[in-house]
Design a protein around this motif. Structure first.
Motif, mmCIF file in Angstrom:
data_model
loop_
_atom_site.group_PDB
_atom_site.id
_atom_site.type_symbol
_atom_site.label_atom_id
_atom_site.label_comp_id
_atom_site.label_asym_id
_atom_site.label_seq_id
_atom_site.Cartn_x
_atom_site.Cartn_y
_atom_site.Cartn_z
ATOM 1 N N THR A 115 6.319 -2.294 -1.341
ATOM 2 C CA THR A 115 6.124 -3.571 -0.652
ATOM 3 C C THR A 115 7.313 -3.889 0.243
ATOM 4 N N GLN A 175 1.284 -11.101 10.257
ATOM 5 C CA GLN A 175 1.484 -10.203 9.130
ATOM 6 C C GLN A 175 0.464 -10.557 8.057
ATOM 7 N N THR A 211 2.459 -15.266 8.438
ATOM 8 C CA THR A 211 1.886 -14.426 7.391
ATOM 9 C C THR A 211 0.656 -15.064 6.781
ATOM 10 N N VAL A 251 4.362 -9.201 -3.347
ATOM 11 C CA VAL A 251 3.965 -9.757 -2.046
ATOM 12 C C VAL A 251 4.340 -11.234 -1.941
ATOM 13 N N LEU A 283 -0.876 -9.692 4.271
ATOM 14 C CA LEU A 283 -0.407 -9.054 3.045
ATOM 15 C C LEU A 283 -1.447 -9.204 1.951
ATOM 16 N N GLU A 284 -1.887 -8.085 1.394
ATOM 17 C CA GLU A 284 -2.817 -8.100 0.265
ATOM 18 C C GLU A 284 -2.032 -8.036 -1.039
ATOM 19 N N THR A 293 -1.537 -14.358 3.357
ATOM 20 C CA THR A 293 -1.570 -13.628 2.088
ATOM 21 C C THR A 293 -2.962 -13.740 1.483
ATOM 22 N N LEU A 316 7.501 -4.285 4.401
ATOM 23 C CA LEU A 316 8.097 -5.416 5.102
ATOM 24 C C LEU A 316 9.214 -4.958 6.038
ATOM 25 N N TYR A 359 -0.698 -4.890 5.207
ATOM 26 C CA TYR A 359 -0.266 -4.198 3.991
ATOM 27 C C TYR A 359 -1.354 -4.319 2.940
ATOM 28 N N THR A 360 -1.882 -3.195 2.480
ATOM 29 C CA THR A 360 -2.918 -3.171 1.456
ATOM 30 C C THR A 360 -2.572 -2.117 0.409
#
Length: 409
Positions: free
Chosen positions: A125, A140, A48, A153, A142-143, A50, A129, A78-79
C-alpha cells in the motif's frame, strides 16, 4: 525480521518472495506501524476516493476510474488482490505499473521504514502511494483490502468514501456480527465528508456507525430501471446494461458516479461519461469468459448468491470447478451454487491458506454437497469439459487464485 534485507538488483519476483516470508505475509490489522512509515515518506495529499465493502469494491473502484478518465481526469487506482500480474494493483491513468516502477517504490518504502515491521499489504500500500506521489494525477482511488478502520489504506484522509456492501467475510478478523463488520467498514468515513452507501436497504448498524463518525451519509436509493435500460437514482438516464454483472454491478457503477458527484464533479459530465462507457464495462475475473469457461472470483456466500442469480442467463446447465482458501465460508458458497450444477470438481490451491482438493471435497461432503477432486485447476477443467455439451457452462470460481490458474490454462 528473519529475512535478510533486500539487495540492489532484486527483481519484482525477489521482492514479492521476500514480502511473503515470515510475519510479513500475515493479516495484521492496525495503523500504528504504517502511519509511522507514511509520515517518514512525506507524500503529498491527493484528492482521494476510498472504497470499502465486503463485495463489489473492485467493480466500484474500476467504475470510478473509468468515469474519471472519460471526463479527462488523470487517475491513480489501487486495488487488491491481483489476478496475474502484481502491477494490476497499481494503475496510473489506466495503465498497470511496470515492474521497474514497483521495485523503485518498494525500495523507497524499505528505506523509510527502518526497523518498523510492515506486513505484505502495508508495504504494498505504501509503495502504491509512493508510485502515485510521483505521477501527475487528479484523483486517487483506493480500495480497502480488509475491513476499513484498521486497514492500511485508511491512513489517507479521503474526500469521500463508498461502502458497497456488508456481508460475513474475514470473520476471524472482523467478527461474526454484521453490525460490528459495518462499524469496521464505516471507519474509512471522515467527519463532514460524503459517505455513499450503495446497499439498499442499508445494512444493520451502518448508518449509526457513519453518523458516529460525523460523515455526511448519502444513502443510494433504488436504481431507475426499465426492461432494457437503467439509471442512477434520480438521474433520469437511459443506460444499457453492462455486458456482465447484473444488478449489483449496476449498483456499484451508480455508487461510483454518486461519489464523484459528491466530490463536486459535474453531474452532466459524469452522465455523459456513463453513457459512453457502460455498454463495454467489464472487469477481469467477474463473469469473465475464457476459452469456453465462465470465471468469477466469488469467495463468500453473498458473492455466490449474486453469481448464482446471473448463471441462468448464460447457460442452462453447469459443471463447477471449485478451489478455495481454508478461511473462507466454503460450505455456504458450495450450498448456494450446488443446486445449479450437475457436478462439482474440487481443485487444490497453494498452502498454507489454500485447501487441497481432497480437503475441500471432504468439507463439502460433510456439508451434504457431493464433489470429486482433481490434482490441479487445469486437471479439474479438463475433467469438467469431458463429455459436457457445448451449450452447457463450466464455472470456475472460489478464489482469485482459482481464476488466475484458469486464465493460465
Amino acid at each position: 525480521m528473519t529475512a535478510p534485507r533486500p539487495e540492489p538488483g532484486w527483481s519484482l519476483a525477489d521482492w514479492l518472495q521476500w514480502l511473503e516470508q515470515g510475519a510479513r505475509g500475515e493479516i495484521l490489522l492496525g495503523l500504528e506501524r504504517v502511519q509511522v512509515v507514511h509520515a517518514r515518506l512525506g507524500l503529498r495529499p491527493r484528492p482521494t476516493l476510498t472504497i470499502a465493502g465486503t463485495n463489489g469494491k473492485g467493480s466500484c473502484a474500476h467504475a470510478a476510474e473509468a468515469i474519471a478518465r472519460a471526463i479527462g481526469q488523470r487517475t491513480a487506482l489501487y486495488t487488491s488482490p491481483h489476478l496475474l500480474h502484481f502491477g494490476e494493483r497499481m494503475r496510473v491513468d489506466g495503465v498497470a505499473a511496470s515492474d521497474e516502477a514497483i521495485v523503485a517504490a518498494l525500495a523507497r518504502v524499505e528505506a523509510a521504514r527502518g526497523e518498523v515491521a510492515l506486513t505484505y499489504f502495508e508495504h504494498a500500500t505504501l509503495a502504491a502511494l509512493c508510485l502515485f506521489d510521483e505521477a501527475d494525477i487528479d484523483l486517487q482511488i483506493l480500495e480497502v483490502g480488509l475491513g476499513g478502520r484498521l486497514d492500511a489504506v485508511n491512513i489517507v484522509d479521503a474526500e469521500a468514501c463508498v461502502i458497497t456492501s456488508i456481508g460475513r467475510d474475514h470473520v476471524r478478523e472482523l467478527g461474526e456480527s454484521l453490525a460490528g463488520i459495518a462499524a469496521e467498514k464505516a471507519g474509512v468515513a471522515r467527519a463532514g465528508r460524503p459517505a455513499v452507501v450503495a446497499q439498499n436497504p442499508a445494512p444493520e448498524g451502518l448508518h449509526a456507525a457513519l453518523a458516529a463518525r460525523g460523515a455526511r451519509i448519502l444513502q443510494m436509493g433504488a436504481l431507475e430501471e426499465t426492461s432494457e435500460n437503467w439509471s442512477p437514482p434520480g438521474w433520469g438516464l437511459s443506460l444499457p446494461a453492462p455486458p456482465a454483472g447484473g444488478l449489483t454491478l449496476r449498483r456499484n457503477i451508480a455508487a461510483a458516479a454518486l461519489a464523484l458527484e459528491a466530490m463536486a464533479w459535474s453531474r452532466l459530465a459524469i452522465a455523459d461519461a456513463l453513457t459512453g462507457l457502460v455498454a463495454d464495462f467489464r472487469l477481469p475475473g467477474r463473469l469473465q469468459t475464457h476459452r469456453g469457461l465462465t470465471l468469477d472470483v466469488a469467495h463468500n456466500a453473498e458473492a455466490a448468491a449474486e453469481l448464482a442469480a446471473n448463471l441462468s442467463d448464460i447457460a442452462p446447465r453447469w459443471r463447477l470447478v471449485l478451489g478455495m482458501l481454508a478461511d473462507k465460508p466454503v460450505e455456504q458458497l458450495a450450498q448456494t451454487l450446488a443446486p445449479l450444477c450437475d457436478s462439482i470438481i474440487c481443485a487444490p490451491l497453494p498452502p498454507p491458506r489454500g485447501l487441497s482438493g481432497e480437503a475441500l471435497a471432504k468439507r463439502l461432503g460433510d456439508a451434504g454437497v457431493a464433489a470429486g477432486c482433481a490434482g490441479s485447476v487445469a486437471e479439474a477443467i479438463t475433467a469438467a469439459r469431458a463429455g459436457w455439451p457445448a451449450d452447457s457452462g463450466i464455472l470456475v470460481t472460489g478464489s482469485f487464485l482459482t481464476v488466475a490458474a484458469a486464465l493460465q490454462t
